[in-house]
Design a protein around this motif. Structure first.
Motif, mmCIF file in Angstrom:
data_model
loop_
_atom_site.group_PDB
_atom_site.id
_atom_site.type_symbol
_atom_site.label_atom_id
_atom_site.label_comp_id
_atom_site.label_asym_id
_atom_site.label_seq_id
_atom_site.Cartn_x
_atom_site.Cartn_y
_atom_site.Cartn_z
ATOM 1 N N PRO A 111 -44.174 38.391 26.806
ATOM 2 C CA PRO A 111 -44.626 39.524 27.640
ATOM 3 C C PRO A 111 -43.770 39.716 28.889
ATOM 4 N N GLU A 112 -43.151 38.611 29.353
ATOM 5 C CA GLU A 112 -42.326 38.663 30.566
ATOM 6 C C GLU A 112 -41.057 37.831 30.353
ATOM 7 N N VAL A 113 -40.217 37.781 31.388
ATOM 8 C CA VAL A 113 -38.925 37.081 31.296
ATOM 9 C C VAL A 113 -39.125 35.571 31.117
ATOM 10 N N PRO A 114 -38.477 34.955 30.110
ATOM 11 C CA PRO A 114 -38.483 33.489 30.026
ATOM 12 C C PRO A 114 -37.629 32.892 31.147
ATOM 13 N N LEU A 115 -38.182 31.902 31.847
ATOM 14 C CA LEU A 115 -37.516 31.356 33.035
ATOM 15 C C LEU A 115 -36.892 29.986 32.805
ATOM 16 N N SER A 116 -37.518 29.177 31.947
ATOM 17 C CA SER A 116 -36.920 27.878 31.626
ATOM 18 C C SER A 116 -37.381 27.473 30.236
ATOM 19 N N ALA A 117 -36.602 26.595 29.603
ATOM 20 C CA ALA A 117 -36.951 26.138 28.250
ATOM 21 C C ALA A 117 -36.422 24.732 28.054
ATOM 22 N N PHE A 118 -37.088 23.979 27.167
ATOM 23 C CA PHE A 118 -36.724 22.578 26.952
ATOM 24 C C PHE A 118 -37.130 22.205 25.536
ATOM 25 N N TRP A 119 -36.206 21.614 24.784
ATOM 26 C CA TRP A 119 -36.481 21.198 23.408
ATOM 27 C C TRP A 119 -37.297 19.899 23.386
ATOM 28 N N SER A 120 -38.094 19.729 22.339
ATOM 29 C CA SER A 120 -38.796 18.453 22.144
ATOM 30 C C SER A 120 -37.780 17.380 21.745
ATOM 31 N N TRP A 121 -38.219 16.130 21.795
ATOM 32 C CA TRP A 121 -37.337 14.970 21.573
ATOM 33 C C TRP A 121 -36.613 15.052 20.230
ATOM 34 N N ASP A 122 -37.311 15.489 19.169
ATOM 35 C CA ASP A 122 -36.667 15.590 17.852
ATOM 36 C C ASP A 122 -36.211 17.002 17.528
ATOM 37 N N GLY A 123 -36.363 17.923 18.486
ATOM 38 C CA GLY A 123 -35.884 19.292 18.284
ATOM 39 C C GLY A 123 -36.713 20.120 17.329
ATOM 40 N N GLY A 124 -37.951 19.685 17.046
ATOM 41 C CA GLY A 124 -38.808 20.449 16.128
ATOM 42 C C GLY A 124 -39.551 21.591 16.800
ATOM 43 N N LYS A 125 -39.630 21.566 18.125
ATOM 44 C CA LYS A 125 -40.300 22.618 18.903
ATOM 45 C C LYS A 125 -39.539 22.801 20.210
ATOM 46 N N TYR A 126 -39.895 23.861 20.920
ATOM 47 C CA TYR A 126 -39.436 23.937 22.309
ATOM 48 C C TYR A 126 -40.574 24.486 23.158
ATOM 49 N N VAL A 127 -40.499 24.212 24.449
ATOM 50 C CA VAL A 127 -41.483 24.730 25.398
ATOM 51 C C VAL A 127 -40.750 25.666 26.352
ATOM 52 N N ALA A 128 -41.400 26.781 26.702
ATOM 53 C CA ALA A 128 -40.770 27.758 27.593
ATOM 54 C C ALA A 128 -41.782 28.228 28.630
ATOM 55 N N SER A 129 -41.284 28.473 29.850
ATOM 56 C CA SER A 129 -42.134 29.072 30.885
ATOM 57 C C SER A 129 -41.685 30.506 31.102
ATOM 58 N N CYS A 130 -42.660 31.352 31.460
ATOM 59 C CA CYS A 130 -42.366 32.781 31.612
ATOM 60 C C CYS A 130 -42.850 33.299 32.960
ATOM 61 N N LYS A 131 -42.396 34.512 33.273
ATOM 62 C CA LYS A 131 -42.773 35.126 34.539
ATOM 63 C C LYS A 131 -44.253 35.503 34.562
ATOM 64 N N ASP A 132 -44.912 35.543 33.404
ATOM 65 C CA ASP A 132 -46.346 35.865 33.371
ATOM 66 C C ASP A 132 -47.217 34.643 33.668
ATOM 67 N N LYS A 133 -46.592 33.567 34.197
ATOM 68 C CA LYS A 133 -47.244 32.306 34.589
ATOM 69 C C LYS A 133 -47.573 31.398 33.405
ATOM 70 N N LYS A 134 -47.405 31.882 32.182
ATOM 71 C CA LYS A 134 -47.796 31.077 31.023
ATOM 72 C C LYS A 134 -46.654 30.172 30.555
ATOM 73 N N VAL A 135 -47.056 29.005 30.060
ATOM 74 C CA VAL A 135 -46.134 28.085 29.389
ATOM 75 C C VAL A 135 -46.488 28.126 27.909
ATOM 76 N N ARG A 136 -45.474 28.211 27.050
ATOM 77 C CA ARG A 136 -45.724 28.345 25.613
ATOM 78 C C ARG A 136 -44.929 27.312 24.829
#
Length: 410
Positions: free
Chosen positions: A176-201
């Protein structure tokens, strides 16, 4: 009484980590550091090179300096100049120390191969040009274990996962908004991202589907994220009252603990060391680097200490573990950009008298060999990083005379 103190002051071999900036002639000086207001670290380092985003007229550029070329940087030093607008983010490939990715206001991601020994002339041609974003690209993050897989995030509210080998898009996620940061999981099977809408996904990178989402910090300023080795997620952000916070979350983004830090206003970048479970938090515009230890038991985030200097950091980056000096018990090394063009080198060491290799400080660390090919990862395989021992990088300083005598007696 002693028992109570021991419960309050947690015993840790990293309590006394000591940071000391090197003398100016061992740092990099006279760099025209970018004046961009984008929330980026503006630099990236590996065991061979330091890359710094610079101010450039009529385009975007960054400097690549071999680590041994310390001192005053020539104003005419060659640059990587292929972008048509300001470079916003860059990151060295974890599996090849000569490959770097850059994202720019010109809406492109470019992959560059730095010649052995560094640049001798301006570099204009990337080896791969990735064009899909409709607006500026402010985020590039390499996959930690699979070869040639890259994440990019742009102000078009999209995150793309790329296969660099083919130039193809693997998946696309619209936020919904600009992704601000992202980080892969240890085995690279997922990633986590934070957005300008305050949500972490938390996102499945192969499909682009969002698996979990939650508001982690109520403040409007940017949240930064890190996916930890034990599958918890660390975030830094701001409360409604604009207090800076550091929080730990489980894989369902349920809060485990939150630490109030201070009331400054700079975004706090996270540098995570999976080998020691230490986290270094560096606020933009701050004069300090705080470090914490993450544990499985309460209170989970243990404050250890801080490195303080008189000058605020304009940008900052941390050396991968395989590039540090184990001879001096160095456990981290930061490269800190000052507003006046200095890149200061700050080794973090654990004071030890012994001349032996310190096994307890240096568990095996991720090496530069990919665990998977792009095709294996695309087929659904996940794998942790291929680990290497730092003992090979250790050069004994022990005097050889006594050892010789023993050999002679035998």
């Amino acid at each position: 009484m002693a028992d109570r103190v021991s419960r309050v002051v947690r015993q840790s071999k990293f309590r006394h980590v000591f940071g000391q900036a090197l003398k100016k002639d061992q740092c990099f000086d006279n760099i025209r550091i970018t004046k961009s207001s984008w929330d980026s670290t503006f630099c990236s380092v590996n065991p061979k090179y330091l890359a710094v985003i610079t101010e450039a007229a009529g385009g975007g550029a960054f400097l690549v300096l071999p680590l041994d070329k310390v001192g005053r940087v020539d104003r005419e030093a060659p640059l990587v100049v292929g972008h048509k607008a300001a470079v916003l983010d860059l990151q060295w490939c974890p599996h090849d120390d000569s490959i770097i990715a850059s994202g720019s206001e010109d809406c492109t991601v470019k992959i560059w191969q730095i010649p052995e020994g560094g640049l001798t002339a301006n570099m204009e041609e990337p080896i791969v040009d990735l064009v899909a974003h409709q607006r500026r690209v402010g985020l590039v993050v390499w996959h930690p274990t699979a070869q040639n897989i890259l994440l990019s995030g742009g102000s078009d509210n999209k995150v793309y996962i790329w296969n660099i080998g083919t130039g193809d898009i693997v998946s696309e996620t619209s936020f919904p908004e600009v992704p601000l940061s992202a980080f892969w999981s240890w085995d690279g099977g997922k990633y986590v991202a934070s957005c300008k809408d305050k949500k972490v996904r938390i996102v499945d990178p192969r499909t682009g589907n969002v698996l979990k989402e939650n508001v982690c910090h109520e403040g409007t300023k940017p949240t930064q994220v890190a996916y930890l080795k034990n599958n918890t997620i660390l975030t830094t952000g701001f409360s409604k009252m604009s207090e800076r916070q550091c929080s730990l979350w489980d894989e369902n983004l349920k809060n485990i603990t939150t630490l109030e830090i201070d009331t400054s206003n700079g975004v706090m970048f996270i540098f995570y060391d999976p080998d020691t479970s230490m986290v270094y938090i560096c606020g933009k515009g701050d004069t300090m680097i705080r470090y914490f230890e993450i544990t499985e038991d309460a209170p989970y985030i243990h404050y250890l200490n801080m490195y303080q200097s008189p000058d605020p950091q304009r940008g900052i980056t941390c050396m991968p573990k395989r590039g540090i000096n184990v001879n001096i018990c160095e456990i981290a090394r930061f490269y800190k950009l000052h507003t006046k063009g200095l890149c200061e080198v700050i080794p973090m060491t654990v004071p030890r008298k012994s001349e032996l290799f310190q096994d307890d400080l240096y568990p095996d660390t991720p090496g530069d060999i990919p665990a998977l090919t792009a095709d294996e990862w695309l087929a659904g395989k996940n794998a942790p990083p291929v680990m290497v021992s730092l003992k090979d990088g250790y050069v004994s300083t022990r005097k050889t005379g006594f050892v010789g005598q023993v050999g002679f007696i035998n």
